[in-house]
Design a protein around this motif. Structure first.
Motif, PDB file in Angstrom:
ATOM      1  N   ALA A 196      12.984  11.773  11.111  1.00 47.99           N
ATOM      2  CA  ALA A 196      12.730  10.909   9.946  1.00 47.99           C
ATOM      3  C   ALA A 196      13.811   9.833   9.834  1.00 47.99           C
ATOM      4  O   ALA A 196      13.520   8.659   9.584  1.00 47.99           O
ATOM      5  CB  ALA A 196      12.696  11.753   8.682  1.00 47.99           C
TER       6      ALA A 196
ATOM      7  N   GLY B 203      13.273   7.262  12.375  1.00 44.71           N
ATOM      8  CA  GLY B 203      12.167   6.388  11.986  1.00 44.71           C
ATOM      9  C   GLY B 203      12.610   5.313  11.010  1.00 44.71           C
ATOM     10  O   GLY B 203      12.287   4.129  11.174  1.00 44.71           O
TER      11      GLY B 203
ATOM     12  N   ILE C 240       6.421   5.334   7.799  1.00 45.85           N
ATOM     13  CA  ILE C 240       7.182   6.463   8.359  1.00 45.85           C
ATOM     14  C   ILE C 240       7.660   7.382   7.233  1.00 45.85           C
ATOM     15  O   ILE C 240       7.468   8.598   7.267  1.00 45.85           O
ATOM     16  CB  ILE C 240       8.378   5.958   9.197  1.00 45.85           C
ATOM     17  CG1 ILE C 240       7.879   5.330  10.496  1.00 45.85           C
ATOM     18  CG2 ILE C 240       9.353   7.102   9.514  1.00 45.85           C
ATOM     19  CD1 ILE C 240       8.942   4.613  11.301  1.00 45.85           C
TER      20      ILE C 240
END
Lengths: 233, 390
Positions: free
Chosen positions: B29, B32, B285
């Motif tokens: 994450a 991203g 994202i």
């Protein structure tokens, strides 16, 4: 009336689905539960005992009839009242539903933080005590993934009881526990009833528990078919 | 970190604990968000560089009003302006001085690459129109066929640029004429050319035989101290009979040029879209991460609902996660973005750099975008029904 009888159900009906699929699950149920008592709801699968439990626990909206919980009418109750009442209840689910990212102690702390005490040390102390009572003093910092099924269930019990609830609603709380642990948990609930006046309503198929119950209510097809109090020596 | 967040929120930092519980997912994450940040930084860096490069030629001169042809969207393009308007403009009592400047492109063929130079021809007898940095070099320009060169010209080795001095000039041919470079100044390559060259108007006209001294590219005017250039420009628009001319204050000309480059030129629009796409990638994202996280914890959230936790508690968790992702994604994003812009600057000699303003704007943008993603993700919380737990 509400002081001595925190749960008062009158003419309760409940339906699931809509239109032609609408099906009645509960038929005209009346039930009054005394303060500090341990009431067991029994009955075959689909008899409506869990539906009655969720209605009494402010987890579903009352459609027809009346439920007076801790002096408050649940028919037409809004979110705010439901949330306030839930904070005075303790729930023990068949699936423990512990938060996988929180340690045993943090999971139990969640049962306290809902009251907004804002005193982390006091919360930790109370959580420690509750976990000790269920025999998990040495597992406080374990994540649920590292606990056995029975240990997780005991953490869930500690979480339900740590906030000193007025009423405990439990759904098969002993299903994941061995005989001794199961009886210990129910004995603890019974003791809380005697000492603090905590009322317990429990759905179970576990016959071992019946001997501790103050009252056994049996439902079939959404109706109460028997309501007995075991006679003890 | 947990203790700090607990102190900040006054509750267990569930968002932080959830994110860090699955370290691989947390790292993905962050990567991203950082990737989206890098996209935005690169696009913003190029846009900033375009703005810097666009405004660079304006820095060479000082003026209060600029008169240009109707199609002159920037200082380095457009048609000519008849010199008669310079004389007519000087009829205004608040216009004190005027000059014409010439703009053209010259090539310097070199062994490895032909350098494209944007060349300006100016009147070397009017120092008032040159920037303070260039003013001392004016005497050099009075020499016939002489010029001064942008030392940051792309493709010109540093040592070679540094060697260009009055004692060691460099020469090259333009349309059969020899131009001698006697000095350098600090400019910088833009998107249109490799660098700049400044010479006298006479030298310019000898290099561009098709051009006429009566038709410069722009007319620059000075007004009396204290006069309002916009007000004078307004009067000149009334006075000058060619209504197609663009008569603006120098500041307004700069602003309009910049706006044109950023909003009308394909490059500006493309890089602007690049920023939007970077932001959208970031939002998608973070939304994906948060919404998956909410879906994975629905039964836990339903349990908390059953315990009496209000909706704002759950929103707090989601926003806590969004802000953690924003901050933790921004840190590698700004580091990688700085490195990339530095590398691109080295490769292109464009004025590319990470600025404080860019970093702050992107951080705020990241926080807003992550919060927006969080707000969208919270819709999934409605699916957490405590009645389903039994």
């Amino acid at each position: 009336m509400s002081d001595n009888h925190p749960i008062n159900v009158r003419g309760l009906n409940h339906w699931f689905g809509t239109g032609e699929a609408r099906k009645q699950a509960i038929f005209d149920v009346d039930l009054t539960v005394a303060r500090g008592s341990l009431t067991v709801l029994m009955g075959p699968s689909g008899s409506g005992k869990t539906t009655v439990l969720t209605l009494m626990g402010c987890l579903r909206d009352v459609q027809d009839g009346s439920i007076c919980l801790l002096g408050h009418e649940l028919m037409g109750a809004g979110n705010a009242l439901n949330e306030a009442l839930r904070r005075r209840l303790g729930f023990i689910f068949q699936a423990h539903n512990l938060h996988g990212s929180l340690t045993a102690m943090q999971n139990v702390q969640m049962g306290l933080q809902v009251h907004g005490l804002n005193d982390p040390e006091a919360e930790r102390q109370a959580a420690r005590h509750a976990l000790s009572l269920v025999g998990l003093a040495d597992r406080m910092d374990y994540l649920p993934g590292n606990l056995s099924g029975g240990q997780k269930q005991r953490v869930a019990v500690a979480r339900a009881l740590v906030g000193n609830p007025d009423i405990v609603f439990a759904d098969e709380p002993t299903a994941a526990l061995d005989k001794e642990s199961g009886l210990n948990v129910v004995a603890m609930l019974k003791k809380l009833g005697e000492q603090r006046g905590t009322t317990t309503v429990m759905v179970t198929h576990d016959n071992r528990i019946l001997e501790l119950a103050d009252r056994i209510v049996t439902l079939e097809d959404g109706q109460i078919v028997s309501d007995t109090s075991p006679v003890r020596d | 970190m947990s203790r700090l967040l607990q102190w900040l929120f006054g509750r267990l930092p569930i968002g932080w604990l959830q994110l860090t519980h699955s370290r691989a997912r947390f790292a993905a994450a962050i990567a991203g968000v950082a990737f989206a940040n890098v996209l935005v930084f690169v696009q913003l860096g190029i846009m900033n560089s375009m703005a810097t490069a666009t405004l660079k030629p304006y820095e060479f001169f000082t003026a209060d009003i600029m008169i240009s042809a109707s199609d002159a969207n920037s200082m380095t393009e457009g048609g000519n302006v008849a010199r008669q308007w310079l004389f007519q403009a000087q009829a205004d009592p608040e216009v004190t001085l005027g000059t014409g400047i010439f703009v053209g492109n010259t090539s310097w063929p070199r062994p490895t690459k032909t350098l494209g130079l944007t060349s300006f021809g100016i009147d070397p007898t009017l120092p008032d129109f040159l920037s303070p940095v260039l003013k001392p070099k004016l005497a050099t320009l009075q020499l016939k066929d002489s010029a001064i060169l942008d030392m940051a010209t792309r493709g010109l080795p540093r040592d070679e640029a540094a060697a260009i001095r009055p004692q060691t000039p460099a020469s090259f041919e333009v349309t059969g004429k020899t131009v001698t470079l006697y000095d350098t100044f600090q400019g910088g390559g833009g998107f249109g050319g490799d660098g700049y060259m400044i010479m006298s108007d006479q030298t310019f006209l000898s290099l561009f035989p098709a051009r006429r001294s009566a038709a410069p590219d722009h007319i620059l005017l000075k007004v009396t101290p204290g006069a309002d250039p916009d007000a004078v420009a307004g009067r000149l628009r009334e006075l000058i009979s060619d209504k197609s001319l663009r008569i603006r204050s120098y500041a307004q000309a700069k602003a309009e040029d910049l706006k044109y480059q950023q909003t009308k030129r394909p490059t500006g629009i493309i890089f602007g879209f690049g920023v939007i796409i970077g932001v959208l990638v970031g939002i998608v994202i973070v939304y994906q991460v948060l919404s998956t996280d909410v879906a994975d914890h629905l039964s836990e959230y339903a349990t908390f609902k059953a315990m009496g936790y209000p909706q704002k508690f759950f929103l707090g968790i989601v926003f806590e996660e969004a802000l953690i992702l924003a901050v933790f994604g921004f840190i590698p994003g700004v580091l990688v973005g700085t490195g990339l812009l530095f590398g691109m600057k080295k490769a292109t000699n464009l004025p590319l750099a990470m600025t404080w303003e860019m970093a702050v704007i992107v951080l705020i943008g990241t926080l807003v975008a992550c919060s927006l993603s969080g707000a969208i993700a919270t819709r999934r919380l409605a699916a957490a029904d405590p009645a389903d737990l039994f």
